[in-house]
Design a protein around this motif. Structure first.
Motif, PDB file in Angstrom:
ATOM      1  N   ALA A   1       0.875  -1.177   0.000  1.00 23.45           N
ATOM      2  CA  ALA A   1       0.000   0.000   0.000  1.00 23.45           C
ATOM      3  C   ALA A   1       0.907   1.219   0.000  1.00 23.45           C
ATOM      4  O   ALA A   1       1.897   1.262   0.738  1.00 23.45           O
ATOM      5  CB  ALA A   1      -0.896   0.002   1.225  1.00 23.45           C
ATOM      6  N   MET A   2       0.589   2.215  -0.808  1.00 22.22           N
ATOM      7  CA  MET A   2       1.504   3.354  -0.962  1.00 22.22           C
ATOM      8  C   MET A   2       0.731   4.640  -1.228  1.00 22.22           C
ATOM      9  O   MET A   2      -0.470   4.626  -1.507  1.00 22.22           O
ATOM     10  CB  MET A   2       2.484   3.082  -2.102  1.00 22.22           C
ATOM     11  CG  MET A   2       1.855   3.131  -3.487  1.00 22.22           C
ATOM     12  SD  MET A   2       2.907   2.443  -4.789  1.00 22.22           S
ATOM     13  CE  MET A   2       2.514   0.691  -4.631  1.00 22.22           C
ATOM     14  N   THR A   3       1.461   5.734  -1.187  1.00 21.12           N
ATOM     15  CA  THR A   3       0.869   7.032  -1.494  1.00 21.12           C
ATOM     16  C   THR A   3       0.633   7.158  -2.991  1.00 21.12           C
ATOM     17  O   THR A   3       1.262   6.477  -3.804  1.00 21.12           O
ATOM     18  CB  THR A   3       1.787   8.166  -1.037  1.00 21.12           C
ATOM     19  OG1 THR A   3       3.019   8.103  -1.777  1.00 21.12           O
ATOM     20  CG2 THR A   3       2.072   8.100   0.458  1.00 21.12           C
ATOM     21  N   GLN A   4      -0.260   8.053  -3.336  1.00 26.58           N
ATOM     22  CA  GLN A   4      -0.511   8.365  -4.740  1.00 26.58           C
ATOM     23  C   GLN A   4       0.770   8.843  -5.416  1.00 26.58           C
ATOM     24  O   GLN A   4       1.046   8.493  -6.567  1.00 26.58           O
ATOM     25  CB  GLN A   4      -1.580   9.457  -4.823  1.00 26.58           C
ATOM     26  CG  GLN A   4      -1.979   9.854  -6.234  1.00 26.58           C
ATOM     27  CD  GLN A   4      -3.079   8.968  -6.796  1.00 26.58           C
ATOM     28  OE1 GLN A   4      -4.007   8.612  -6.086  1.00 26.58           O
ATOM     29  NE2 GLN A   4      -2.967   8.602  -8.065  1.00 26.58           N
ATOM     30  N   HIS A   5       1.561   9.622  -4.698  1.00 25.68           N
ATOM     31  CA  HIS A   5       2.800  10.183  -5.264  1.00 25.68           C
ATOM     32  C   HIS A   5       3.765   9.084  -5.702  1.00 25.68           C
ATOM     33  O   HIS A   5       4.351   9.165  -6.791  1.00 25.68           O
ATOM     34  CB  HIS A   5       3.480  11.092  -4.242  1.00 25.68           C
ATOM     35  CG  HIS A   5       4.825  11.581  -4.669  1.00 25.68           C
ATOM     36  ND1 HIS A   5       4.999  12.439  -5.740  1.00 25.68           N
ATOM     37  CD2 HIS A   5       6.072  11.307  -4.180  1.00 25.68           C
ATOM     38  CE1 HIS A   5       6.288  12.689  -5.892  1.00 25.68           C
ATOM     39  NE2 HIS A   5       6.960  12.010  -4.956  1.00 25.68           N
ATOM     40  N   ILE A   6       3.920   8.041  -4.880  1.00 20.89           N
ATOM     41  CA  ILE A   6       4.841   6.959  -5.246  1.00 20.89           C
ATOM     42  C   ILE A   6       4.335   6.232  -6.482  1.00 20.89           C
ATOM     43  O   ILE A   6       5.092   5.999  -7.437  1.00 20.89           O
ATOM     44  CB  ILE A   6       5.014   5.978  -4.070  1.00 20.89           C
ATOM     45  CG1 ILE A   6       5.710   6.676  -2.903  1.00 20.89           C
ATOM     46  CG2 ILE A   6       5.807   4.745  -4.501  1.00 20.89           C
ATOM     47  CD1 ILE A   6       5.722   5.869  -1.615  1.00 20.89           C
TER      48      ILE A   6
ATOM     49  N   ASN B   1       4.699   6.425 -14.372  1.00 19.46           N
ATOM     50  CA  ASN B   1       4.412   7.814 -14.749  1.00 19.46           C
ATOM     51  C   ASN B   1       4.094   8.025 -16.226  1.00 19.46           C
ATOM     52  O   ASN B   1       3.755   9.138 -16.628  1.00 19.46           O
ATOM     53  CB  ASN B   1       5.580   8.720 -14.339  1.00 19.46           C
ATOM     54  CG  ASN B   1       6.891   8.297 -14.989  1.00 19.46           C
ATOM     55  OD1 ASN B   1       7.003   7.202 -15.532  1.00 19.46           O
ATOM     56  ND2 ASN B   1       7.882   9.165 -14.928  1.00 19.46           N
ATOM     57  N   ARG B   2       4.233   6.980 -17.037  1.00 20.24           N
ATOM     58  CA  ARG B   2       3.893   7.100 -18.459  1.00 20.24           C
ATOM     59  C   ARG B   2       3.314   5.773 -18.933  1.00 20.24           C
ATOM     60  O   ARG B   2       3.514   4.743 -18.297  1.00 20.24           O
ATOM     61  CB  ARG B   2       5.147   7.407 -19.287  1.00 20.24           C
ATOM     62  CG  ARG B   2       5.915   8.650 -18.904  1.00 20.24           C
ATOM     63  CD  ARG B   2       7.016   8.953 -19.944  1.00 20.24           C
ATOM     64  NE  ARG B   2       7.886   7.815 -20.185  1.00 20.24           N
ATOM     65  CZ  ARG B   2       9.067   7.620 -19.580  1.00 20.24           C
ATOM     66  NH1 ARG B   2       9.493   8.494 -18.666  1.00 20.24           N
ATOM     67  NH2 ARG B   2       9.811   6.562 -19.863  1.00 20.24           N
TER      68      ARG B   2
ATOM     69  N   ASP C   1       4.273   3.950 -21.362  1.00 18.37           N
ATOM     70  CA  ASP C   1       5.301   2.963 -21.682  1.00 18.37           C
ATOM     71  C   ASP C   1       5.948   2.383 -20.421  1.00 18.37           C
ATOM     72  O   ASP C   1       6.718   1.426 -20.494  1.00 18.37           O
ATOM     73  CB  ASP C   1       6.371   3.559 -22.603  1.00 18.37           C
ATOM     74  CG  ASP C   1       7.135   4.715 -21.973  1.00 18.37           C
ATOM     75  OD1 ASP C   1       6.538   5.465 -21.184  1.00 18.37           O
ATOM     76  OD2 ASP C   1       8.336   4.871 -22.269  1.00 18.37           O
ATOM     77  N   ARG C   2       5.619   2.941 -19.258  1.00 20.22           N
ATOM     78  CA  ARG C   2       6.113   2.402 -17.993  1.00 20.22           C
ATOM     79  C   ARG C   2       5.010   1.655 -17.217  1.00 20.22           C
ATOM     80  O   ARG C   2       5.197   1.315 -16.052  1.00 20.22           O
ATOM     81  CB  ARG C   2       6.676   3.528 -17.115  1.00 20.22           C
ATOM     82  CG  ARG C   2       7.992   4.100 -17.638  1.00 20.22           C
ATOM     83  CD  ARG C   2       8.532   5.184 -16.702  1.00 20.22           C
ATOM     84  NE  ARG C   2       8.715   4.695 -15.340  1.00 20.22           N
ATOM     85  CZ  ARG C   2       9.779   4.010 -14.918  1.00 20.22           C
ATOM     86  NH1 ARG C   2      10.764   3.721 -15.768  1.00 20.22           N
ATOM     87  NH2 ARG C   2       9.875   3.628 -13.647  1.00 20.22           N
ATOM     88  N   ALA C   3       3.902   1.374 -17.860  1.00 16.67           N
ATOM     89  CA  ALA C   3       2.791   0.715 -17.172  1.00 16.67           C
ATOM     90  C   ALA C   3       3.165  -0.678 -16.663  1.00 16.67           C
ATOM     91  O   ALA C   3       2.555  -1.179 -15.709  1.00 16.67           O
ATOM     92  CB  ALA C   3       1.580   0.608 -18.097  1.00 16.67           C
ATOM     93  N   VAL C   4       4.153  -1.314 -17.288  1.00 16.59           N
ATOM     94  CA  VAL C   4       4.567  -2.663 -16.867  1.00 16.59           C
ATOM     95  C   VAL C   4       6.023  -2.662 -16.395  1.00 16.59           C
ATOM     96  O   VAL C   4       6.707  -3.685 -16.445  1.00 16.59           O
ATOM     97  CB  VAL C   4       4.375  -3.684 -18.013  1.00 16.59           C
ATOM     98  CG1 VAL C   4       2.893  -3.884 -18.304  1.00 16.59           C
ATOM     99  CG2 VAL C   4       5.103  -3.229 -19.281  1.00 16.59           C
TER     100      VAL C   4
END
Length: 463
Positions: free
Chosen positions: A278-283, A289-290, A292-295
């Motif tokens: 579980a983490m913050t939205q920011h992390i 963040n893009r 192409d980085r979804a995986v």
């Protein structure tokens, strides 16, 4: 010809130790036989194990905390059976699943409000690995600070944060720039963070090896120091979380709000491995963040339907059966009742813990005869006295416990959260009788002690 697991088990009912000696870790079999734990368990229900003679054992290990709701809970079994019959699309990968979304939503109702996103994996050590990567990417720093005597798993990244030498020895070189500091030492933490180059401080709110509790203000001050120096605060709740300590999360005892909470063990319901961060939205938004980085980070089996169904069903059981509250009530009663025995027995130092995470610590006595007996065991192998507690508890009282860590005189209890008053009475009576026997020198239990010392000395000589 149909395939049957029941038939396989029946055909090989007496073969398990032979199979492990031949094909798996034969040293584990040697350990079990040496300490008399070599039983053929045939059935398990709730907090109880049953051997081939039908003898009932009270399991105070719960699979190292996995079976928080007890073994083979019918609600989880029903959920898994139903999931298997629905012919659901599973692990499509180029898709997102409903069950993982529902489990994420359910977990986040229990966490501090600053945590808004979930990442699923398969185990506690995978959760630690994810936290290392997420912290480094989010902060653009590489150093990780952890605590001496901490335990975070055995894969290479997690092992690099492992505070026990025996687990690390011979597996190096490990991950660089990992710094160990004493647990519960705010001055040491501030010094480690002060250069503003540490990505994360990872800490168990209550240390599993020894059940070491922090000062009341420690974790809140950890949060403050991490914010001050731009370091992410990671709470490893893999063992302490999901009701274990009498709160849903151990951090709830202290009012701390970490940037990440790591979880596993009890989340599985004891059936299908599952871990999570579980983490913050920011992390989350920084790492992924893009498009192409979804995986950029993931785990093939992590969000499989069976694991997610087990997690949802397990959480429902904890809620509907009030197991967090039961953990606090029964567990704290056990701690208080064991502490009451310390006035009777010189060897017993204290019982400590929170809820159903309990340590019983022993120490050197003052009486000359007892002191000499203690010294004999300590000379053979530090921490050996506790085997004189755990072995009779198992053999004479059919209670399964463990020594809390290497080289320490601490017995640890991680029972299911479902213990009854009858179980509580059995535990206290068994400890009372077992500890009383250690004060009879010479005596039968000290014959066991001499045996254990002899094995330990032979082991040292063979190194």
């Amino acid at each position: 010809m149909s395939f049957s697991i029941a038939e396989l088990l029946a055909q090989h009912s007496e073969d398990k130790f032979e199979l492990h000696e031949k094909h798996l870790n034969n040293q584990m079999v040697r350990v079990l036989k040496t300490i008399g734990y070599d039983r053929n368990y045939k059935r398990a229900v709730g907090q109880y194990l049953y051997d081939e003679q039908g003898n009932e054992y009270l399991d105070l290990l719960s699979g190292f905390g996995v079976f928080a709701i007890g073994r083979n809970h019918p609600t989880v079994i029903s959920a898994l059976q139903e999931t298997l019959t629905l012919e659901l699309p599973n692990l499509v990968q180029l898709d997102v699943s409903i069950l993982s979304g529902l489990l994420a939503k359910e977990i986040l109702t229990t966490t501090p409000e600053n945590l808004e996103k979930m990442f699923f994996c398969n185990s506690g050590t995978e959760a630690v690995e994810a936290a290392i990567k997420f912290a480094r990417y989010t902060t653009k720093r590489s150093k990780i600070v952890y605590c001496e005597h901490g335990y975070h798993g055995l894969t290479m990244g997690a092992l690099s944060l492992n505070g026990e030498k025996i687990f690390r020895e011979g597996f190096g070189p490990l991950l660089p720039e990992c710094i160990a500091i004493p647990f519960n030492d705010l001055a040491a933490l501030e010094q480690a963070l002060s250069n503003k180059d540490v990505a994360a401080f990872i800490v168990e709110p209550i240390q599993g090896k020894g059940v070491n509790l922090p000062d009341d203000n420690y974790l809140v001050e950890v949060e403050r120091l991490c914010k001050k120096y731009g370091t992410l605060f990671v709470a490893d709740e893999i063992q302490t979380g999901i009701g274990r300590t009498g709160k849903f999360w151990a951090i709830d005892h202290y009012g701390a709000k970490p940037d990440m909470i790591l979880m596993s063990k009890a989340l599985s319901g004891g059936f299908v491995p599952v871990g999570a961060v579980a983490m913050t939205q920011h992390i989350m938004d920084t790492v992924f963040n893009r498009m192409d980085r979804a995986v950029v980070h993931g785990s093939t089996f992590s969000k499989n339907n069976m694991a997610m169904a087990a997690g949802l069903a397990g959480l429902e059981v904890i809620k509907s059966e009030n197991l967090v509250e039961q953990s606090a009530t029964v567990g704290n009663d056990i701690i208080a009742s064991l502490n009451a025995l310390s006035t009777k027995y010189e060897f017993l130092k204290e019982a400590r813990g929170k809820g159903s995470m309990i340590a019983i610590e022993f120490h050197a006595p003052k009486s000359l005869t007892l002191k000499a007996a203690w010294a004999m065991l300590e000379a053979a192998n530090k921490g050996l006295f506790c085997q004189m507690i755990t072995i009779p508890l198992f053999k004479d009282h059919r209670i399964l416990t463990q020594v809390a860590g290497h080289g320490m005189n601490v017995v640890k209890l991680l029972p299911p959260l479902t213990l009854t008053q009858k179980d509580r009475d059995h535990i206290i009576n068994a400890f009372d009788q077992t500890i009383a026997a250690t004060h009879q020198v010479p005596g039968t239990i000290w014959d066991l002690g001499k045996n254990l010392a002899s094995h330990a000395l032979k082991g040292k000589a063979g190194k």
